[in-house]
Design a protein around this motif. Structure first.
Motif, PDB file in Angstrom:
ATOM      1  N   ILE A   1     -86.411 -83.037   7.274  1.00  0.00           N
ATOM      2  CA  ILE A   1     -85.886 -82.686   8.602  1.00  0.00           C
ATOM      3  C   ILE A   1     -86.435 -83.605   9.700  1.00  0.00           C
ATOM      4  CG2 ILE A   1     -85.846 -80.873  10.373  1.00  0.00           C
ATOM      5  CD1 ILE A   1     -85.876 -78.839   8.032  1.00  0.00           C
ATOM      6  N   TRP A   2     -87.739 -83.937   9.616  1.00  0.00           N
ATOM      7  CA  TRP A   2     -88.370 -84.588  10.766  1.00  0.00           C
ATOM      8  C   TRP A   2     -87.814 -85.975  11.110  1.00  0.00           C
ATOM      9  CZ3 TRP A   2     -91.044 -89.137  10.170  1.00  0.00           C
ATOM     10  CH2 TRP A   2     -91.535 -89.434   8.901  1.00  0.00           C
TER      11      TRP A   2
ATOM     12  N   ASN B   1     -79.735 -85.031   4.782  1.00  0.00           N
ATOM     13  CA  ASN B   1     -80.869 -84.162   5.105  1.00  0.00           C
ATOM     14  C   ASN B   1     -80.893 -83.015   4.102  1.00  0.00           C
ATOM     15  OD1 ASN B   1     -82.613 -82.279   6.186  1.00  0.00           O
ATOM     16  ND2 ASN B   1     -82.110 -82.840   8.284  1.00  0.00           N
ATOM     17  N   ILE B   2     -81.671 -83.192   3.072  1.00  0.00           N
ATOM     18  CA  ILE B   2     -81.627 -82.264   1.941  1.00  0.00           C
ATOM     19  C   ILE B   2     -82.088 -80.857   2.302  1.00  0.00           C
ATOM     20  CG2 ILE B   2     -83.932 -82.798   1.015  1.00  0.00           C
ATOM     21  CD1 ILE B   2     -82.504 -82.829  -1.809  1.00  0.00           C
ATOM     22  N   ARG B   3     -82.923 -80.750   3.335  1.00  0.00           N
ATOM     23  CA  ARG B   3     -83.445 -79.426   3.718  1.00  0.00           C
ATOM     24  C   ARG B   3     -82.428 -78.613   4.509  1.00  0.00           C
ATOM     25  NH1 ARG B   3     -89.205 -78.643   2.251  1.00  0.00           N
ATOM     26  NH2 ARG B   3     -89.496 -80.556   1.119  1.00  0.00           N
TER      27      ARG B   3
ATOM     28  N   GLU C   1     -73.108 -78.707  -1.157  1.00  0.00           N
ATOM     29  CA  GLU C   1     -72.675 -79.658  -0.124  1.00  0.00           C
ATOM     30  C   GLU C   1     -73.410 -80.985  -0.299  1.00  0.00           C
ATOM     31  OE1 GLU C   1     -73.900 -78.487   3.774  1.00  0.00           O
ATOM     32  OE2 GLU C   1     -72.801 -80.108   4.755  1.00  0.00           O
ATOM     33  N   PHE C   2     -74.716 -80.890  -0.582  1.00  0.00           N
ATOM     34  CA  PHE C   2     -75.523 -82.089  -0.760  1.00  0.00           C
ATOM     35  C   PHE C   2     -74.999 -82.926  -1.923  1.00  0.00           C
ATOM     36  CE2 PHE C   2     -78.911 -84.165  -3.146  1.00  0.00           C
ATOM     37  CZ  PHE C   2     -79.363 -85.067  -2.200  1.00  0.00           C
TER      38      PHE C   2
ATOM     39  N   SER D   1     -86.676 -75.528  -5.534  1.00  0.00           N
ATOM     40  CA  SER D   1     -85.733 -74.418  -5.369  1.00  0.00           C
ATOM     41  C   SER D   1     -84.517 -74.551  -6.303  1.00  0.00           C
ATOM     42  CB  SER D   1     -85.285 -74.331  -3.909  1.00  0.00           C
ATOM     43  OG  SER D   1     -84.760 -75.571  -3.510  1.00  0.00           O
ATOM     44  N   LEU D   2     -84.106 -75.798  -6.578  1.00  0.00           N
ATOM     45  CA  LEU D   2     -82.961 -75.999  -7.480  1.00  0.00           C
ATOM     46  C   LEU D   2     -83.312 -75.592  -8.913  1.00  0.00           C
ATOM     47  CD1 LEU D   2     -81.789 -79.530  -6.267  1.00  0.00           C
ATOM     48  CD2 LEU D   2     -80.652 -77.359  -5.825  1.00  0.00           C
ATOM     49  N   ASP D   3     -84.587 -75.748  -9.253  1.00  0.00           N
ATOM     50  CA  ASP D   3     -85.009 -75.441 -10.628  1.00  0.00           C
ATOM     51  C   ASP D   3     -85.081 -73.934 -10.888  1.00  0.00           C
ATOM     52  OD1 ASP D   3     -85.347 -78.168 -10.934  1.00  0.00           O
ATOM     53  OD2 ASP D   3     -87.472 -78.106 -10.427  1.00  0.00           O
TER      54      ASP D   3
END
Lengths: 249, 84
Positions: free
Chosen positions: A111-112, A130-132, A138-139, B39-41
């Motif tokens: 995020i940062w 932005n994976i978080r 969607e990612f 979290s995906l795991d």
């Protein structure tokens, strides 16, 4: 090197960073904006990402010869773009180091970085992921789409800077993406960035950063592997190579 | 199923599905920070535990509170005791 010299190096470097960026960013933005009127959206995005890489390369050159960056590519890769790059993460500077890669790429970031003035805006506009802040579906959809457009994806799977020579656990997103997209995975080893700057500081120390690109692992090699086999294998490759680079064997 | 069987089966899930070495599988090991899951795991972990223990835990709210291996042992043990 004593502190006076280090502070002088930092004063010199940051003034040059600011001056260079003040000229380069508006110039490149105008150039890309102008070109986007002439070429199509896809070509304009490619130019935009290239412009970010040009600016980053300039940033890497500013503190030379106090800080040197060496890109070592002995991979002999002929698999062609796009790739999934996976690299260890020690410092804030690692994101800039990705400019040495001769590909059109977007980084998967926390995020940062999106909150940094100017840089955050450009990262968002360039399609950095932005994976978080994204749902996993969607990612992965977006990442697969980018790979389909010949855009490489760059991961720092530790998720955060280690700040030292230790390598943290890897998150699995890069490897899940590989299994979904069948794109080749390229391990990248970054050595020497841990003090440029150290975690929690902006004080640059002199030194040499080496970015070593290893041979790509292709779909035909990893298609039978699980996410975790692939993750462990890539982490092991990077760890072994870093030990060799840093004479820790 | 006794406590030791639950521990053995759970540890086997981590060894086989996540390729984590036996030596790292200590009850106090944090599944995210020590064992490197993310979290995906967790989706894969839940599926593997369901398959190994023959239970349905996908809808369990308590899954969210799991942090360590010991939490998993306790969680499975509680489900088994309830006969689900």
């Amino acid at each position: 090197m004593d502190y006076l010299k280090i502070y002088s190096l930092n004063l010199y470097s940051y003034i040059l960073f600011a001056g260079y960026s003040a000229v380069c960013i508006p110039a490149l933005t105008l150039f890309v904006a102008f070109m986007s009127l002439i070429v199509g959206h896809r070509r304009a995005m490619r130019l935009f990402r290239r412009a970010i890489a040009w600016w980053s390369r300039g940033i890497l050159l500013v503190p030379f010869p106090f800080i040197k960056v060496c890109y070592e590519n002995d991979s002999g890769d002929t698999t062609g773009e796009p790739y999934i790059f996976v690299c260890n993460h020690r410092s804030f500077s690692d994101g800039f180091l990705m400019a040495v890669l001769p590909v059109e790429g977007v980084q998967v970031v926390n995020i940062w970085p999106f909150k940094i003035p100017v840089i955050g805006f450009f990262a968002r506009y360039a399609g950095y992921l932005n994976i978080r802040m994204m749902q996993s579906e969607e990612f992965f959809d977006r990442a697969v789409q980018l790979l389909g457009d010949n855009v490489s994806i760059i991961f720092f799977p530790e998720g955060t800077r280690s700040g030292n020579r230790k390598m943290g656990n890897f998150h699995s997103a890069a490897f899940r993406l590989a299994l979904k997209s069948k794109a080749p995975i390229v391990p990248l080893c970054i050595s020497g960035s841990e003090n440029i700057p150290p975690k929690g500081s902006l004080l640059l120390r002199p030194g040499t950063i080496r970015v070593r690109r290893l041979r790509a692992i292709t779909w035909s090699e990893y298609k039978e592997w699980s996410v975790f086999t692939l993750k462990n294998r890539v982490r092991e490759l990077i760890g072994t190579e870093l030990s060799l680079m840093e004479n820790r064997v | 199923m006794n406590e030791q069987e639950i521990i053995d089966i759970t540890n086997r899930v981590f060894e086989e599905s996540f390729e984590i070495e036996k030596e790292r599988l200590k009850p106090e090991a944090h599944i995210f920070t020590d064992l490197g899951l993310d979290s995906l795991d967790i989706v894969d972990l839940v599926a593997a535990l369901q398959k190994s223990f023959g239970v349905n835990i996908r809808s369990e709210e308590k899954v969210r509170n799991i942090r360590t291996l010991q939490d998993i042992y306790n969680f499975i043990s509680a489900i088994k005791k309830e006969g689900r």
